[in-house]
Design an enzyme around this catalytic site. Structure first.
Site, PDB file in Angstrom:
ATOM      1  N   ARG A  94       2.313   7.477   5.632  1.00 34.37           N
ATOM      2  CA  ARG A  94       2.083   8.892   5.346  1.00 34.37           C
ATOM      3  C   ARG A  94       1.376   9.004   3.998  1.00 34.37           C
ATOM      4  O   ARG A  94       1.704   8.248   3.071  1.00 34.37           O
ATOM      5  CB  ARG A  94       3.402   9.664   5.234  1.00 34.37           C
ATOM      6  CG  ARG A  94       4.298   9.579   6.428  1.00 34.37           C
ATOM      7  CD  ARG A  94       3.834  10.410   7.584  1.00 34.37           C
ATOM      8  NE  ARG A  94       3.594  11.804   7.233  1.00 34.37           N
ATOM      9  CZ  ARG A  94       2.880  12.641   7.982  1.00 34.37           C
ATOM     10  NH1 ARG A  94       2.320  12.219   9.101  1.00 34.37           N
ATOM     11  NH2 ARG A  94       2.714  13.891   7.618  1.00 34.37           N
ATOM     12  N   LEU A  96       1.144  10.748   0.610  1.00 38.81           N
ATOM     13  CA  LEU A  96       2.077  11.554  -0.183  1.00 38.81           C
ATOM     14  C   LEU A  96       1.322  12.693  -0.872  1.00 38.81           C
ATOM     15  O   LEU A  96       0.149  12.554  -1.224  1.00 38.81           O
ATOM     16  CB  LEU A  96       2.775  10.670  -1.217  1.00 38.81           C
ATOM     17  CG  LEU A  96       3.763   9.672  -0.592  1.00 38.81           C
ATOM     18  CD1 LEU A  96       4.103   8.560  -1.571  1.00 38.81           C
ATOM     19  CD2 LEU A  96       5.033  10.375  -0.129  1.00 38.81           C
ATOM     20  N   HIS A 112      -1.557  -2.735  -0.995  1.00 39.31           N
ATOM     21  CA  HIS A 112      -2.686  -2.457  -0.102  1.00 39.31           C
ATOM     22  C   HIS A 112      -3.345  -3.794   0.244  1.00 39.31           C
ATOM     23  O   HIS A 112      -3.566  -4.630  -0.641  1.00 39.31           O
ATOM     24  CB  HIS A 112      -3.680  -1.533  -0.822  1.00 39.31           C
ATOM     25  CG  HIS A 112      -4.843  -1.148   0.029  1.00 39.31           C
ATOM     26  ND1 HIS A 112      -4.776  -0.156   0.977  1.00 39.31           N
ATOM     27  CD2 HIS A 112      -6.104  -1.660   0.110  1.00 39.31           C
ATOM     28  CE1 HIS A 112      -5.939  -0.059   1.590  1.00 39.31           C
ATOM     29  NE2 HIS A 112      -6.757  -0.954   1.086  1.00 39.31           N
TER      30      HIS A 112
HETATM   31  C1  GRF Z   1       0.818  -4.388   4.860  1.00 39.93           C
HETATM   32  O1  GRF Z   1      -0.340  -5.122   5.154  1.00 39.93           O
HETATM   33  C2  GRF Z   1       0.584  -3.506   3.660  1.00 39.93           C
HETATM   34  O2  GRF Z   1      -0.306  -4.030   2.736  1.00 39.93           O
HETATM   35  C3  GRF Z   1      -0.013  -2.265   4.274  1.00 39.93           C
HETATM   36  O3  GRF Z   1       0.644  -2.127   5.516  1.00 39.93           O
HETATM   37  C4  GRF Z   1       1.160  -3.385   5.946  1.00 39.93           C
HETATM   38  C5  GRF Z   1       2.617  -3.190   6.134  1.00 39.93           C
HETATM   39  O4  GRF Z   1       3.259  -4.308   6.672  1.00 39.93           O
HETATM   40  N1  GRF Z   1       0.118  -1.155   3.380  1.00 39.93           N
HETATM   41  P1  GRF Z   1       4.827  -4.423   6.607  1.00 39.93           P
HETATM   42  O5  GRF Z   1       5.409  -3.165   7.262  1.00 39.93           O
HETATM   43  O6  GRF Z   1       5.243  -4.541   5.181  1.00 39.93           O
HETATM   44  O7  GRF Z   1       5.143  -5.651   7.417  1.00 39.93           O
END
Ligand code: GRF
Length: 204
Positions: A94, A96, A112
């Site tokens: 989401r 924010l 990220h």
């Molecule tokens: C990860 O690649 C993170 O960088 C991105 O979304 C993914 C989430 O994976 N924001 P998880 O739910 O932590 O396994």
């Protein structure tokens, strides 16, 4: 022993980054404890893992709120009631509100899966492969109102291999995410990085 920094995590899905933070925080020497995991999705896989690890969990379905900010206010109250100091976004799907980003300024971080400021937003690995860059990676950054634009706390790089698909690249990046996020939370919890005047300031 000094008290640990109470950390909340926001997830929407499988929660593998959440698991890496929980694993790191299980070390008595780690400066932060994971005190609450909140998901906007009731079926998020990560919730079961957190609950099994003895961590308080809460589902706050975004669909129950008329506006983005009302949802964010409910999340904020839950973190405040739990006396949370730092919030980590971990696969939280989401956006924010500016209100929430400002309210938690300097205490809200995200991971990220690219080397920001390149490849913001979604479908990150597709963007990377489309651009033809030979190196990718992951970034932990402070969250500011503008998406994926906050000051950078830590980064790790991985090669883009010939023949990579979004899935193979994502898997290689994820290995680094699981090391980087705990390291960044440790720095933040120890006060070795702070957000000051819109910049990440590191202790000498
Ligand atoms: C990860 O690649 C993170 O960088 C991105 O979304 C993914 C989430 O994976 N924001 P998880 O739910 O932590 O396994």
């Amino acid at each position: 022993m000094t008290s640990k920094v109470r950390t909340g995590i926001l997830i929407s899905g499988r929660g593998s980054n959440m698991r890496s933070l929980i694993a790191a925080a299980s070390d008595p020497a780690f400066p932060a404890e994971i005190a609450l995991v909140i998901s906007n999705a009731g079926n998020a896989e990560g919730l079961k893992f957190a609950a099994a690890a003895g961590i308080a969990t809460k589902i706050i379905p975004h669909k129950a709120f008329a506006t983005r900010e009302e949802f964010d206010r409910a999340v904020n109250i839950a973190f405040e009631v739990a006396d949370i100091d730092i919030v980590c976004l971990a696969g939280f799907m989401r956006i924010l509100s500016d209100w929430f980003a400002r309210k938690w300024e300097g205490r809200l971080v995200n991971i990220h899966p690219s080397l920001l400021p390149l490849f913001k937003g979604t479908h990150v690995h597709e963007q990377v492969l489309h651009a033809g860059v030979r190196v990718s990676g992951c970034t932990v950054h402070f969250v500011v109102p503008e998406l994926d634009a906050g000051p950078i706390i830590a980064q790790a790089a991985v090669p883009v291999e010939v023949g990579d698909t979004p899935e193979t690249l994502a898997a290689r990046v994820l290995v680094e995410e699981h090391k980087l996020y705990p390291a960044a939370l440790k720095m933040l919890a120890e006060g070795r990085v702070k957000l000051k005047n819109g910049q990440a300031v590191f202790a000498p």
